[in-house]
Motif scaffolding. Structure first.
Motif, PDB file in Angstrom:
ATOM      1  N   LYS A  48       0.854  -1.194   0.000  1.00  0.00           N
ATOM      2  CA  LYS A  48       0.000   0.000   0.000  1.00  0.00           C
ATOM      3  C   LYS A  48       0.886   1.240   0.000  1.00  0.00           C
ATOM      4  O   LYS A  48       1.928   1.285   0.678  1.00  0.00           O
ATOM      5  CB  LYS A  48      -0.941   0.014   1.203  1.00  0.00           C
ATOM      6  CG  LYS A  48      -1.891  -1.178   1.238  1.00  0.00           C
ATOM      7  CD  LYS A  48      -2.942  -1.036   2.318  1.00  0.00           C
ATOM      8  CE  LYS A  48      -4.004  -0.029   1.947  1.00  0.00           C
ATOM      9  NZ  LYS A  48      -5.126  -0.013   2.910  1.00  0.00           N
ATOM     10  N   TYR A  49       0.447   2.268  -0.746  1.00  0.00           N
ATOM     11  CA  TYR A  49       1.298   3.421  -1.011  1.00  0.00           C
ATOM     12  C   TYR A  49       0.556   4.744  -0.791  1.00  0.00           C
ATOM     13  O   TYR A  49      -0.659   4.838  -1.010  1.00  0.00           O
ATOM     14  CB  TYR A  49       1.796   3.392  -2.461  1.00  0.00           C
ATOM     15  CG  TYR A  49       2.618   2.177  -2.789  1.00  0.00           C
ATOM     16  CD1 TYR A  49       4.003   2.205  -2.703  1.00  0.00           C
ATOM     17  CD2 TYR A  49       1.992   0.987  -3.162  1.00  0.00           C
ATOM     18  CE1 TYR A  49       4.757   1.073  -2.997  1.00  0.00           C
ATOM     19  CE2 TYR A  49       2.736  -0.142  -3.452  1.00  0.00           C
ATOM     20  CZ  TYR A  49       4.118  -0.097  -3.369  1.00  0.00           C
ATOM     21  OH  TYR A  49       4.842  -1.224  -3.653  1.00  0.00           O
ATOM     22  N   ILE A  50       1.330   5.745  -0.371  1.00  0.00           N
ATOM     23  CA  ILE A  50       0.891   7.138  -0.383  1.00  0.00           C
ATOM     24  C   ILE A  50       1.658   7.823  -1.510  1.00  0.00           C
ATOM     25  O   ILE A  50       2.887   7.696  -1.597  1.00  0.00           O
ATOM     26  CB  ILE A  50       1.183   7.841   0.946  1.00  0.00           C
ATOM     27  CG1 ILE A  50       0.477   7.122   2.104  1.00  0.00           C
ATOM     28  CG2 ILE A  50       0.750   9.308   0.888  1.00  0.00           C
ATOM     29  CD1 ILE A  50       0.920   7.613   3.482  1.00  0.00           C
ATOM     30  N   PRO A  75      -4.680   6.464   0.817  1.00  0.00           N
ATOM     31  CA  PRO A  75      -5.833   5.617   1.122  1.00  0.00           C
ATOM     32  C   PRO A  75      -6.552   6.103   2.381  1.00  0.00           C
ATOM     33  O   PRO A  75      -5.945   6.748   3.254  1.00  0.00           O
ATOM     34  CB  PRO A  75      -5.210   4.237   1.339  1.00  0.00           C
ATOM     35  CG  PRO A  75      -3.936   4.267   0.553  1.00  0.00           C
ATOM     36  CD  PRO A  75      -3.434   5.675   0.706  1.00  0.00           C
ATOM     37  N   VAL A  76      -7.825   5.786   2.479  1.00  0.00           N
ATOM     38  CA  VAL A  76      -8.638   6.304   3.585  1.00  0.00           C
ATOM     39  C   VAL A  76      -8.220   5.743   4.939  1.00  0.00           C
ATOM     40  O   VAL A  76      -8.595   6.296   5.980  1.00  0.00           O
ATOM     41  CB  VAL A  76     -10.146   6.045   3.354  1.00  0.00           C
ATOM     42  CG1 VAL A  76     -10.655   6.875   2.190  1.00  0.00           C
ATOM     43  CG2 VAL A  76     -10.417   4.558   3.136  1.00  0.00           C
ATOM     44  N   TRP A  98      -4.422  15.575   6.743  1.00  0.00           N
ATOM     45  CA  TRP A  98      -5.309  14.450   7.014  1.00  0.00           C
ATOM     46  C   TRP A  98      -6.673  14.710   6.393  1.00  0.00           C
ATOM     47  O   TRP A  98      -7.020  15.844   6.039  1.00  0.00           O
ATOM     48  CB  TRP A  98      -5.460  14.232   8.526  1.00  0.00           C
ATOM     49  CG  TRP A  98      -5.835  15.480   9.295  1.00  0.00           C
ATOM     50  CD1 TRP A  98      -7.084  16.016   9.479  1.00  0.00           C
ATOM     51  CD2 TRP A  98      -4.925  16.366   9.969  1.00  0.00           C
ATOM     52  NE1 TRP A  98      -7.027  17.160  10.223  1.00  0.00           N
ATOM     53  CE2 TRP A  98      -5.716  17.398  10.559  1.00  0.00           C
ATOM     54  CE3 TRP A  98      -3.546  16.392  10.167  1.00  0.00           C
ATOM     55  CZ2 TRP A  98      -5.148  18.444  11.296  1.00  0.00           C
ATOM     56  CZ3 TRP A  98      -2.990  17.427  10.903  1.00  0.00           C
ATOM     57  CH2 TRP A  98      -3.785  18.427  11.461  1.00  0.00           C
ATOM     58  N   GLN A  99      -7.429  13.645   6.246  1.00  0.00           N
ATOM     59  CA  GLN A  99      -8.776  13.763   5.696  1.00  0.00           C
ATOM     60  C   GLN A  99      -9.660  14.523   6.668  1.00  0.00           C
ATOM     61  O   GLN A  99      -9.626  14.330   7.874  1.00  0.00           O
ATOM     62  CB  GLN A  99      -9.368  12.382   5.435  1.00  0.00           C
ATOM     63  CG  GLN A  99     -10.760  12.413   4.826  1.00  0.00           C
ATOM     64  CD  GLN A  99     -11.354  11.028   4.627  1.00  0.00           C
ATOM     65  OE1 GLN A  99     -10.660  10.021   4.747  1.00  0.00           O
ATOM     66  NE2 GLN A  99     -12.647  10.962   4.327  1.00  0.00           N
ATOM     67  N   SER A 136     -14.484   6.815  -1.791  1.00  0.00           N
ATOM     68  CA  SER A 136     -14.627   5.720  -0.828  1.00  0.00           C
ATOM     69  C   SER A 136     -13.307   5.032  -0.493  1.00  0.00           C
ATOM     70  O   SER A 136     -13.210   4.319   0.509  1.00  0.00           O
ATOM     71  CB  SER A 136     -15.617   4.679  -1.364  1.00  0.00           C
ATOM     72  OG  SER A 136     -15.148   4.129  -2.593  1.00  0.00           O
ATOM     73  N   THR A 137     -12.284   5.226  -1.301  1.00  0.00           N
ATOM     74  CA  THR A 137     -11.015   4.533  -1.072  1.00  0.00           C
ATOM     75  C   THR A 137      -9.832   5.469  -0.827  1.00  0.00           C
ATOM     76  O   THR A 137      -8.876   5.083  -0.150  1.00  0.00           O
ATOM     77  CB  THR A 137     -10.672   3.620  -2.261  1.00  0.00           C
ATOM     78  OG1 THR A 137     -10.613   4.403  -3.466  1.00  0.00           O
ATOM     79  CG2 THR A 137     -11.722   2.533  -2.418  1.00  0.00           C
TER      80      THR A 137
END
Length: 217
Positions: A48-50, A75-76, A98-99, A136-137
């Motif tokens: 998994k990557y940012i 990713p969320v 951040w979200q 959503s992701t």
């Protein structure tokens, strides 16, 4: 970025490239905003990557401060992300984000020791509406930074990032979301993973930088 406080070994997740190697970033033309970015995918857990992207204006004289645009897609499950413009946690502008619902909060931070970084007025951010969104992701933000490429480093040394060459930057990740996501001053938990890489600012040059900032505002 040595946001290094925990015992988690990031080396099991990330391959750190020596500064002697060529730049780790690649050029990326964003179809949504029109910016050309230098892009790097930072692995924060296995598989998994940012994605971190930096865009700069062209025709910047060496040693002259200049604005930059940073775009991050995460990713969320990412609680917060950090980008250290000087390659280390300390004595370097930190872009922490951040979200926040259907958008994102970008917080300007700075640290002189390996502890929670303080709010920093030396770098300011303008969140660009186009290029900032949530699904959503993934969540993504795009922001112009004034003060990220020129700053006071350790020992009161004046630092200006090379606008046409390679610069060392770094990232930090935490799975824990801030307690108050709408506030840029919200407390953040210690990072879980850190790593650094070399970014080629020469591949991030945009002749129409100011026009693109205005178009995406």
């Amino acid at each position: 970025m040595q946001f290094n406080i925990g015992a988690l070994c990031a080396a099991t997740l990330l391959v750190l490239v020596s500064p002697a190697h060529a730049a780790d970033s690649v050029a990326y033309k964003d179809p949504e905003t029109g910016f050309t970015f230098a892009q790097f995918n930072a692995q924060y857990v296995i598989g998994k990557y940012i994605t971190y992207r930096i865009a700069t204006p062209s025709n910047v004289a060496q040693g002259t401060p200049y604005d930059a645009v940073v775009q991050v897609a995460a990713p969320v499950d990412v609680g917060w992300t950090g980008l250290a413009w000087g390659g280390y946690m300390t004595y370097s502008p930190l872009t922490v984000a951040w979200q926040n619902g259907n958008s994102a909060t970008v917080s300007s931070r700075y640290a002189t020791a390996h502890q929670a970084p303080s709010l920093y007025t030396g770098a300011t951010y303008t969140l660009l509406k186009k290029g900032t969104h949530v699904n959503s992701t993934y969540w993504q933000y795009t922001a112009k930074c004034t003060g990220c490429t020129s700053f006071t480093g350790q020992g009161n040394r004046n630092v200006t990032l090379n606008p046409t060459g390679e610069n060392r930057v770094a990232f930090a990740y935490s799975r824990t979301k801030p307690s108050n996501p709408s506030s840029s001053g919200s407390a953040i938990q210690v990072h879980d993973v850190t790593a650094s890489w070399t970014v080629d600012f020469g591949s991030a040059s945009n002749a129409n930088f100011a026009e693109l900032v205005q178009r995406n505002a």
